[in-house]
Design a protein around this motif. Sequence first.
Motif, PDB file in Angstrom:
ATOM      1  N   GLU A 190       0.801  -1.227   0.000  1.00  0.00           N
ATOM      2  CA  GLU A 190       0.000   0.000   0.000  1.00  0.00           C
ATOM      3  C   GLU A 190       0.837   1.282   0.000  1.00  0.00           C
ATOM      4  N   ARG A 191       2.043   1.205   0.547  1.00  0.00           N
ATOM      5  CA  ARG A 191       2.870   2.411   0.622  1.00  0.00           C
ATOM      6  C   ARG A 191       3.944   2.446  -0.462  1.00  0.00           C
ATOM      7  N   GLY A 192       3.847   1.535  -1.410  1.00  0.00           N
ATOM      8  CA  GLY A 192       4.807   1.543  -2.503  1.00  0.00           C
ATOM      9  C   GLY A 192       4.588   2.719  -3.435  1.00  0.00           C
ATOM     10  N   SER A 193       5.658   3.205  -4.025  1.00  0.00           N
ATOM     11  CA  SER A 193       5.576   4.292  -4.998  1.00  0.00           C
ATOM     12  C   SER A 193       5.313   3.714  -6.382  1.00  0.00           C
ATOM     13  N   VAL A 194       4.839   4.552  -7.291  1.00  0.00           N
ATOM     14  CA  VAL A 194       4.726   4.166  -8.687  1.00  0.00           C
ATOM     15  C   VAL A 194       6.100   4.387  -9.314  1.00  0.00           C
ATOM     16  N   LEU A 195       6.784   3.293  -9.650  1.00  0.00           N
ATOM     17  CA  LEU A 195       8.160   3.368 -10.119  1.00  0.00           C
ATOM     18  C   LEU A 195       8.273   3.379 -11.639  1.00  0.00           C
TER      19      LEU A 195
END
Length: 286
Positions: A37-42
């Motif tokens: 849920e806290r991942g960035s859009v890479l």
Amino acid sequence: MAVHAHPDDESSKGAATMARYVAEGVDVLVCTLTGGERGSVLNPKMDRPEVVANIAEVRRLEMERAREILGVKQQFMGFIDSGLPESEEEELPEGCFALQPLEKAAAPLIAAVREFRPHVIITYDDDGGYPHPDHIMTNRVSVEAFEAAGDPDRYPGTGEPWQPLKLYYHMGFTKARFEALHEAMTERGIGSPYADWIARWEDRPQKWPVTTRVPCADYFEQRDNALLAHATQIDPDGWFFSCPRELQQEIWPTEDYHLARSLVDTDLPEGDLFAGIHCEELSRAE
């Protein structure tokens, strides 16, 4: 059973191994401890407001597509992504996976082990593969599950005891592998992205030596397709795909592991995660 911290980890670590064993008739379960849920859009191509606003749901859909490509089963363990702190001083968010007491964090995985009854578990080393707090916690709960799932006195209410026989750590990101790929790319006039990375590599003994190399080059395309299914996390034009697949298949046709625990006799080095287990199961049947 492959134990991972976030959606996409299963496709970047051991995916070709899993695809090979599925093709050979092995039941494979991926346990994903958080929803990312806290991942960035890479991937800049996916960095859109509607994606960022619904990142948890998007990543679940990506996980489902990757699961289908690999042919594995998959379960979320229900914890919340801890995020990656930008500094040592930054505190982790309240309630996140990495801050859970070990017994609470391990209980769902132990229940999964007791239900699925794996002979082999693969996970990260005690440094997490890289120092993300969720990866480090994933190692802790995986070791706890391996050691506790077979004990009827521990974790009551999580199913009938089951003892896995082998525990492995992923060793895919080794200096030797990247040096071999870099050398091959350079010799063939292909621009290599690995030179700076290798130059910065600390010159110290490898903490967890590779004990097991699983031949799985025929499944690298399946691995890559599963990874691309995680479109928010993987840029198809990024460094991960800079080395041609055919060259990887030629130069480094295995996925590599460290045998961290074994309750069966096996000779090292191995070429099969189930080395020693087939004989163990035959002796039980007799």
